[in-house]
Scaffold this motif. Sequence first.
Motif, short mmCIF file in Angstrom:
data_model
loop_
_atom_site.label_atom_id
_atom_site.label_comp_id
_atom_site.label_asym_id
_atom_site.label_seq_id
_atom_site.Cartn_x
_atom_site.Cartn_y
_atom_site.Cartn_z
N ALA A 178 5.35 9.24 -7.36
CA ALA A 178 6.72 9.30 -8.48
C ALA A 178 6.66 9.17 -9.45
CB ALA A 178 7.83 8.25 -7.47
N VAL A 179 6.13 8.16 -10.01
CA VAL A 179 5.84 8.37 -11.80
C VAL A 179 5.23 9.68 -12.46
CG1 VAL A 179 4.74 6.69 -13.45
CG2 VAL A 179 5.54 5.45 -11.72
N PRO A 180 4.52 9.89 -12.01
CA PRO A 180 3.27 10.94 -12.66
C PRO A 180 4.90 11.90 -12.43
CG PRO A 180 1.66 10.31 -11.43
CD PRO A 180 2.80 9.09 -11.11
N VAL A 181 5.10 12.68 -10.93
CA VAL A 181 5.69 13.59 -11.54
C VAL A 181 7.18 13.10 -12.01
CG1 VAL A 181 6.96 15.27 -9.51
CG2 VAL A 181 4.62 13.94 -9.07
N GLY A 182 8.10 12.22 -11.49
CA GLY A 182 8.93 12.15 -11.47
C GLY A 182 9.05 12.00 -13.70
N LEU A 183 8.52 11.42 -14.65
CA LEU A 183 7.97 11.26 -15.51
C LEU A 183 8.03 12.63 -16.55
CD1 LEU A 183 8.37 9.46 -18.02
CD2 LEU A 183 6.11 8.91 -17.57
N LEU A 184 7.38 13.41 -16.09
CA LEU A 184 6.17 15.11 -16.24
C LEU A 184 7.65 15.50 -16.65
CD1 LEU A 184 2.79 14.97 -15.48
CD2 LEU A 184 4.17 13.76 -17.18
N SER A 185 8.29 14.82 -14.98
CA SER A 185 9.21 16.36 -15.07
C SER A 185 11.01 15.81 -16.05
CB SER A 185 10.01 16.19 -13.82
OG SER A 185 10.62 14.83 -13.37
N ALA A 186 11.25 14.89 -16.31
CA ALA A 186 11.76 14.21 -16.87
C ALA A 186 11.49 14.83 -18.37
CB ALA A 186 12.30 12.24 -16.96
N LEU A 239 0.77 -0.88 0.32
CA LEU A 239 0.27 -0.37 -0.03
C LEU A 239 0.75 1.19 0.17
CD1 LEU A 239 -2.63 1.29 0.71
CD2 LEU A 239 -2.83 1.97 2.48
N ILE A 240 2.01 1.17 0.57
CA ILE A 240 2.45 2.87 0.82
C ILE A 240 3.99 2.75 -0.31
CG2 ILE A 240 4.62 3.51 2.07
CD1 ILE A 240 3.62 2.54 5.14
N SER A 241 4.20 1.94 -0.74
CA SER A 241 4.61 1.61 -1.95
C SER A 241 4.44 2.35 -3.13
CB SER A 241 5.33 0.19 -2.33
OG SER A 241 6.57 -0.18 -1.19
N PHE A 242 2.07 2.01 -3.05
CA PHE A 242 1.60 1.73 -4.57
C PHE A 242 1.66 3.35 -4.10
CE2 PHE A 242 -2.73 2.73 -5.81
CZ PHE A 242 -2.55 2.35 -7.09
N LEU A 248 4.25 5.35 -5.41
CA LEU A 248 4.67 5.42 -7.13
C LEU A 248 3.43 5.93 -7.59
CD1 LEU A 248 5.85 2.02 -7.32
CD2 LEU A 248 6.64 3.29 -7.73
N CYS A 249 2.39 6.24 -6.93
CA CYS A 249 1.41 7.26 -7.36
C CYS A 249 2.06 8.31 -7.77
CB CYS A 249 0.26 7.58 -6.54
SG CYS A 249 -0.79 5.55 -7.20
N LEU A 258 3.52 9.22 0.66
CA LEU A 258 3.41 11.07 -0.03
C LEU A 258 5.18 11.09 0.05
CD1 LEU A 258 0.67 12.96 0.80
CD2 LEU A 258 0.93 11.81 -1.50
N VAL A 259 5.99 10.84 1.47
CA VAL A 259 7.05 11.30 1.69
C VAL A 259 7.61 10.37 0.75
CG1 VAL A 259 9.14 11.90 2.92
CG2 VAL A 259 6.62 13.02 3.62
N MET A 260 7.76 8.85 1.40
CA MET A 260 8.69 8.54 -0.07
C MET A 260 8.02 8.11 -1.41
SD MET A 260 7.95 4.05 -0.34
CE MET A 260 8.22 3.39 2.35
N GLY A 261 6.86 8.55 -1.85
CA GLY A 261 7.08 9.10 -3.33
C GLY A 261 7.82 10.07 -3.92
#
Lengths: 460, 286
Positions: free
Chosen positions: A246-254, A237-240, A243-244, A317-320
């Motif tokens: 990190a993936v959008p923010v990370g990908l869009l910033s990339a 749950l926490i990892s999910f 990822l929710c 959230l913070v882990m993200g």
Amino acid sequence: MQTTIFTFTVLLLAFIGYYMGRSRAVATVSGDVRKLHSLPRHYGYFVALWCGVPALVLCVLWMLFEPYIVNTLVLSGVPNIDPDASSAVIARILSDVKFLAANGVGRGADDPVMVAAAEHYTHLKTVGTASLAVAIIAFSILGLVIGSRRVGADLKARNQVEGLIRWVLLASSVIAILTTIGIVGSLLFEAIRFFGKVPFTDFLFGLEWSPQIALRKDQVASQGSFGAVPIFAGTMLISFIALCVAVPVGLLSAIYMSEYATPKVRAIGKPMLEILAGIPTVVYGFFAALVVAPTIRGFGEAWGLDVSSESALAAGLVMGIMIIPFVSSLSDDVIRAVPQALRDGSYALGGTKSETVTQVILPAALPGIVGGVMLAASRAIGETMIVVMAAGLTANLTANPLQAVTTATVQMVTLLVGDQEFDSPKTLAAFALGLVLFCVTLCLNVVALRVVAKYREKYD
Amino acid sequence: MKPMTKENAIDIDKSVDINNEMTNPQVSSLQIPAEEVKIKAEDVRVRYGEKEALFGINLDIPQSKVTSFIGPSGCGKSTFLRCLNRMNDTIDGCSVTGNIHMDGVDILSKQVDTVLLRAKIGMVFQKPNPFPKSIYDNVAYGPRLHGLGNSKSDMDEIVETSLEKVGLLKEVKDRLLEPGTGLSGGQQQRLCIARAIAVDPEILLMDEPCSALDPIATAKIEELIDELRGSYTIVIVTHSMQQAARVSQQTAFFHLGNLVEYGETEQIFTSPQDERTKGYITGRFG
């Protein structure tokens, strides 16, 4: 102290050996170095290695076997040991002897047998050290002599030195690999001990986790139950949630950094983003526990929701945020690896920037992006500090991100922190959790690396 | 985005008379009737940052004919080609001045939408660059961007006619859904041409389209250029003078950022007016 002196002596002799070998080699051909098979320095190395390596090997062997030999000899001098005594009893006797030898007082100071054993120990130590010193110096000098006698114009010194380098490199790799095998092995061994006490299926499929074990027979306590499902559900749950984020923010910033940003913005923005990866996770941890969790709780209360103060959402959230750099910098690399020709092709057909990104660049970079996300996921699953500080301790089987859940890493920390006995299921459970966690992250990493490798083949 | 480098200009043989670079004493024997001019370039100058790449090009490109640009590496011919569909916009620090009129519209003006402009001007690149998609999707990419072929059958027809025009249809009919990157180099390049003509452009720009291909694939592309000539205005940059002679009706010779000579292909190759053109086509430099 003595080790230092030995080392310096051997090094000095090796140093002398280098110059001896070198000058000897030059002398054998009376200064015409072209007649030598190898360069003069190779002969130097050759003699230095002959001087240093056998002495070094001897020293290592001594360190490995000396305690065993000394202990055996000391114990043989203690007459009244029960031959069936457990290893713990023998270890206690030995430590008493050593303490007595070092301090002159302690348990057994009035027992003549023990005093004799302590004296015997001191004697053995002194003799051992002295003989080691003699042996090492002798080996070095012997090596020096043998090495320099073999030096001649035809000696293939270069090949021999190169051959030894290969062995040194091999040894380093073996050390690293053996350590890994050792860690995995001990994890496996302890986990097997745990599964001897708690059935494998109970652990893997049990729905309740409360690792309380009665310490005394008469203590009022539950038997403890070790169902790991709530723990791994919490981890997922926490990892999910992470990822929710990190993936959008990370990908869009990339995408922004690689396709839209001017070189100037990129030169500043990208390192800034990567600083996120340099923040110690413990800092993220108290950021999560002291800032994010209360904020979410406050919001929740305003909306009339029941939010736990250690909610999965806060930790996630913070882990993200923590794993954004993993996603963004790996995605950035693969997006930039997409050939410019493909972009030109799309632009030349009248594609706009966003059309080009979504229809040409992202599909081409997708395998690499997936690889990056999976690496980030395995990082999230294994992350400890943030969840120790911000996630809860109670094993809740829930999908509600506003409640407190616990993760495998948090449980391992709580199981092993403090005074623990290492044969109760409670402590051994940590190893079983660790083993499962290891398998999950290993699988994720293997799949991720394979995906990335497959992608690399494409444009080369 | 990698900035293009234009530093590999070749030193011209000293025996060849070099005029001052900044002035552009252009020899043009070509008289094209005004109504046949498709593209009219006036004083086109290009700089990459501090470095000037083109020093004022004046050139008329006639409709429905093949015009080739020749010249040594770094002479600016590709740069000029990329001005014609504003591809230089994608290069950081590149600035283009002057006028290029296409059918009377100044395409360098800020008001011109490059999306619409590039729908009218297709481009084929030096190295075949099919998208990592199916053959069908490669051809359908442009029409989809511009909202052509709304129904499945319309799109099928566009894809089939485009592939047919480049002579690829019977080679790939059974594997339209396989990736375009799996084709041979020559087939890939024809796929790229099909992709470019699928949006029904008026002009086709080709930047050394055969330099990565073997002689047989090159012959096929040249044949194709000849067939396409009637329907499109084609501008081709090439390093091969034989190719220029074979496929084009007009040839422009560029050197060190200047247009040196422009004329009927036959005239350029048989009786060049400028010493530099003569030097280049006889192989004395470049």
